[in-house]
Design an enzyme around this catalytic site. Structure first.
Site, PDB file in Angstrom:
ATOM      1  N   VAL A   1     -17.906  22.096 -45.948  1.00 26.04           N
ATOM      2  CA  VAL A   1     -17.795  23.427 -45.345  1.00 26.04           C
ATOM      3  C   VAL A   1     -18.362  24.493 -46.301  1.00 26.04           C
ATOM      4  CG1 VAL A   1     -16.221  25.158 -44.397  1.00 26.04           C
ATOM      5  CG2 VAL A   1     -15.770  22.738 -43.977  1.00 26.04           C
TER       6      VAL A   1
ATOM      7  N   ASP B   1     -16.874  24.386 -58.618  1.00 27.46           N
ATOM      8  CA  ASP B   1     -16.431  23.077 -58.132  1.00 27.46           C
ATOM      9  C   ASP B   1     -16.845  22.063 -59.188  1.00 27.46           C
ATOM     10  OD1 ASP B   1     -16.116  20.592 -56.944  1.00 27.46           O
ATOM     11  OD2 ASP B   1     -16.736  21.274 -54.961  1.00 27.46           O
TER      12      ASP B   1
ATOM     13  N   ALA C   1      -9.494  27.300 -45.120  1.00 28.55           N
ATOM     14  CA  ALA C   1      -9.324  25.887 -45.500  1.00 28.55           C
ATOM     15  C   ALA C   1      -7.916  25.412 -45.146  1.00 28.55           C
ATOM     16  CB  ALA C   1      -9.630  25.717 -46.969  1.00 28.55           C
TER      17      ALA C   1
ATOM     18  N   ASP D   1      -7.265  32.435 -41.893  1.00 29.93           N
ATOM     19  CA  ASP D   1      -7.146  31.601 -40.686  1.00 29.93           C
ATOM     20  C   ASP D   1      -5.992  30.604 -40.789  1.00 29.93           C
ATOM     21  OD1 ASP D   1      -8.123  30.533 -38.150  1.00 29.93           O
ATOM     22  OD2 ASP D   1      -8.851  28.799 -39.276  1.00 29.93           O
TER      23      ASP D   1
ATOM     24  N   GLU E   1       2.795  27.009 -40.276  1.00 35.99           N
ATOM     25  CA  GLU E   1       2.115  27.386 -39.025  1.00 35.99           C
ATOM     26  C   GLU E   1       2.910  26.911 -37.810  1.00 35.99           C
ATOM     27  OE1 GLU E   1      -1.926  25.976 -39.168  1.00 35.99           O
ATOM     28  OE2 GLU E   1      -2.404  27.220 -40.886  1.00 35.99           O
TER      29      GLU E   1
ATOM     30  N   HIS F   1      -5.398  29.749 -36.979  1.00 39.13           N
ATOM     31  CA  HIS F   1      -6.011  28.444 -37.284  1.00 39.13           C
ATOM     32  C   HIS F   1      -7.079  28.093 -36.232  1.00 39.13           C
ATOM     33  CE1 HIS F   1      -5.172  24.367 -39.423  1.00 39.13           C
ATOM     34  NE2 HIS F   1      -6.433  24.431 -39.032  1.00 39.13           N
ATOM     35  N   LEU F   2      -8.071  28.964 -36.161  1.00 37.58           N
ATOM     36  CA  LEU F   2      -9.130  28.794 -35.149  1.00 37.58           C
ATOM     37  C   LEU F   2     -10.413  28.198 -35.722  1.00 37.58           C
ATOM     38  CD1 LEU F   2      -8.961  32.101 -33.017  1.00 37.58           C
ATOM     39  CD2 LEU F   2      -8.006  29.861 -32.522  1.00 37.58           C
ATOM     40  N   GLY F   3     -10.366  27.813 -37.020  1.00 36.32           N
ATOM     41  CA  GLY F   3     -11.582  27.332 -37.686  1.00 36.32           C
ATOM     42  C   GLY F   3     -12.361  26.316 -36.873  1.00 36.32           C
TER      43      GLY F   3
END
Ligand SMILES: NC(=O)c1ccc[n+]([C@@H]2O[C@H](COP(=O)([O-])OP(=O)(O)OC[C@H]3O[C@@H](n4cnc5c(N)ncnc54)[C@H](O)[C@@H]3O)[C@@H](O)[C@H]2O)c1
Ligand SMILES: O=C(O)[C@H](O)COP(=O)(O)O
Length: 569
Positions: free
Chosen positions: A154, A173, A234, A259, A264, A286-288
């Site tokens: 992503v 990273d 994420a 998000d 949740e 949480h619409l990712g």
């Protein structure tokens, strides 16, 4: 008359495109809005269960599913599925690891733009019949710095999109594939701090694991520019919600796009609810992954796998398939354990060293089976074991369960290249019937300058060799050092000058910190080039408990202790 077709239960909204594939051979039953009790009552009738993230697939539900052969997650995260219980019951869990990457990346960009241009506030304002243009002056993305933590699937997709906006993209990273980052015009940085200070927009794309949980709290937020905006598409829990709310209220950060939440859906009086209500926050439930295209992808992906499993074939992305098949167990099991631990040692040692050499995680490996191992019929479980060992320390256990079915795919997706080789030449020379050699190549086509070696020469290959004795995994070489220790437990690995007093120094620091030493070995220098740290040795200590980072920092501040890493196996 009762149907002869196997039955599939779908208690959530899953795209019809995949379900169509099932219709020909299976009986599908879409039952939205079931309570946990109702689900428990009807599950005994079904061979397959297809869910998204809302259905809690508990051990109790799985045990009640007497006919269940497969649980399919139409998405990536299997946090809502008790995978351990499914494995014990022989139920295969499959997911769709790549179907919603683009959707999650585009949603991140949507939140970034909405935050930059006050889209939600402006929209609410005009819907209230107002026209207060001067309140909503935003900022542009062009020329701004986008900082990405987690340059995986992503994260890099976000980077590729952001290139089109003319943004300057940096990432942190330690385990990233440097060439993939360079190809996405991402400049890799060595520390999170560099990102925090430079970011105009800051976005997180890592798994939720020990090293990322609470990664952004008050201390980190205080290093950011007051004009910076922070995004999380994420997993909830990586940004401390209380700290973020305080920073927004104090005006030390300009905005946030969120998000995902620690719990949740968030409860009414929670900090998350206060965050959602905050005027500087753009929030979504949480619409990712919630696009028509992503839902088609994940639905087709998992439905195809359900058909494969119910017809007795192997799926593409089994979360809980074994590393090793029963018929291969006797010969391979000890070597699978050895190779998996060698991979884990590699990531934790080379990817997390504090001190002179620093972190230097690479992504191209040669895995050589020496001596009698060269006669193996199959090395698939060993390949899978290496991928699992390399990635487990840096992945959430539920997100990335590597096994013989998905190892190649996972390695490819993470930009890890493993060349397998068999050889009979060196085992005798080294005095073993068989051993395994793992070599991480030094060539890095990266945007980062190569980490200089101790001698200032270009970096050399990193080599780990191991063997099995009495069923136990042993390490016989670690880098330039000839070693001999069991690869087990919590290990502290120190590189130090080979001079009197060093063992005492390390022992004293550990003792003062309440850390017990269960075992200690010294690994002398044997493979160094002349002039390359001639007077050095490794100290390997089995310790309990695992030393905190502060203890490691204290150790490397001692004279003659050059670097240290902690490896938990
Ligand atoms: N909101 C949604 O609907 C949605 C949709 C898809 C994915 N996701 C989530 O997005 C996240 C990223 O997914 P992905 O497919 O890109 O995963 P990925 O495994 O491809 O990438 C994760 C990256 O994080 C890096 N990483 C691990 N530990 C790190 C650390 N301590 N510091 C910095 N980097 C670290 C890894 O090296 C890897 O490159 C996951 O948490 C996933 O569950 C959310
Ligand atoms: O793990 C995932 O795939 C995403 O978080 C999406 O979850 P969802 O299928 O419930 O939208």
């Amino acid at each position: 008359m009762a149907s002869a077709k196997a039955k599939v239960l779908i208690p959530e909204k899953v795209s019809a495109d995949g379900l169509l594939l099932l219709k020909e051979t299976l009986e599908i039953d879409e039952r939205k809005g079931l309570t946990a009790e109702q689900l428990l009552e009807i599950i005994p009738d079904y061979e397959a269960l297809i869910v998204r993230s809302e259905t809690k697939v508990t051990a109790e539900l799985l045990a009640a599913g007497k006919k269940l052969k497969v649980v399919a997650r139409a998405g990536v995260g299997v946090d809502n599925v008790d995978v351990v219980a499914a494995t014990k019951l022989g139920i295969i869990v499959v997911n769709s690891p790549a179907g919603n990457i683009n959707a999650a990346a585009e949603h991140t960009v949507a939140l970034m733009m909405a935050s930059a241009r006050n889209v939600t506030e402006g929209c609410a304002n005009i819907k209230e019949g107002k026209w207060e243009r001067s309140k909503f002056t935003g900022v542009e993305l062009k020329g701004k710095t986008l900082a990405i933590v987690g340059a995986g699937k992503v994260g890099l997709t976000v980077a590729r999109i952001a290139n089109g906006f003319g943004m300057n993209i940096i990432a942190y990273d330690p385990y990233a594939n440097a060439s993939l980052c360079a190809a996405a015009s991402v400049t890799l940085k060595d520390s999170l701090d560099e990102l925090l200070k430079a970011a105009d927009f800051f976005t997180i794309h890592t798994p939720l694991i020990a090293s990322t949980k609470g990664m952004i709290s008050s201390a980190e937020l205080s290093k950011m520019k007051p004009t910076a905006r922070i995004l999380n598409v994420a997993r909830g829990g990586m940004i401390d919600e209380t700290a973020l709310l305080q920073a927004l209220e104090a005006g030390t950060i300009a905005g946030a796009g969120i998000d995902v939440f620690t719990s949740e859906p968030p409860t009414e009086d929670s900090t998350a609810a206060a965050l959602i209500a905050h005027p500087k926050v753009v929030a979504t439930p949480h619409l990712g992954a919630s696009t028509r295209e992503a839902q088609e992808n994940v639905s087709i992906d998992v439905c195809e796998q359900v058909i494969l499993i119910l017809s007795g074939a192997l799926p593409r992305s089994a979360v809980n398939a074994p590393l090793i098949l029963p018929e291969e167990y006797r010969t391979l099991a000890p070597f699978v354990q050895l190779v998996e631990r060698m991979g884990s040692l590699y990531t934790q040692h080379y990817g997390n060293r504090l001190g002179a050499s620093g972190k230097d995680f690479r992504t191209t490996f040669d895995l050589t089976y020496e001596g009698s191992l060269a006669n193996l019929n199959t090395t698939k479980p060993l390949f899978a074991a290496l991928v699992k060992g390399l990635l487990t320390p840096i992945s959430s256990p539920v997100d990335q369960n590597v096994n013989i079915v998905n190892a190649e795919l996972v390695a490819k997706e993470r930009g890890i290249l493993i060349n397998e080789a068999r050889s009979r030449e060196k085992a005798e020379e080294e005095g073993f019937t068989s051993f395994v050699a793992l070599r991480a190549r030094s060539s890095r086509s990266s945007s980062l300058p190569p980490t200089p070696s101790v001698s200032g020469k270009p970096p050399r290959d990193q080599v780990i060799q191991g063997y099995v004795s009495g069923g136990q995994p042993y390490i016989s070489r670690l880098g330039r050092f000839r070693a001999d220790f069991v690869l087990d437990g919590n290990l502290l690995i120190c590189r130090n000058f080979d001079s009197p007093g060093k063992i005492g120094t390390v022992g004293m620091v550990l003792g003062k910190s309440g850390i017990n030493i269960n075992f200690m070995a010294v690994a002398p220098l044997e493979f160094g080039a002349p002039g390359e740290g001639d007077n050095e040795a490794l100290m390997i200590l089995k310790v309990d408990p695992v030393p905190e980072k502060a203890v490691i920092e204290r150790l490397i501040s001692e004279e003659g202790v050059l670097e240290a890493s902690v490896v938990a196996l």
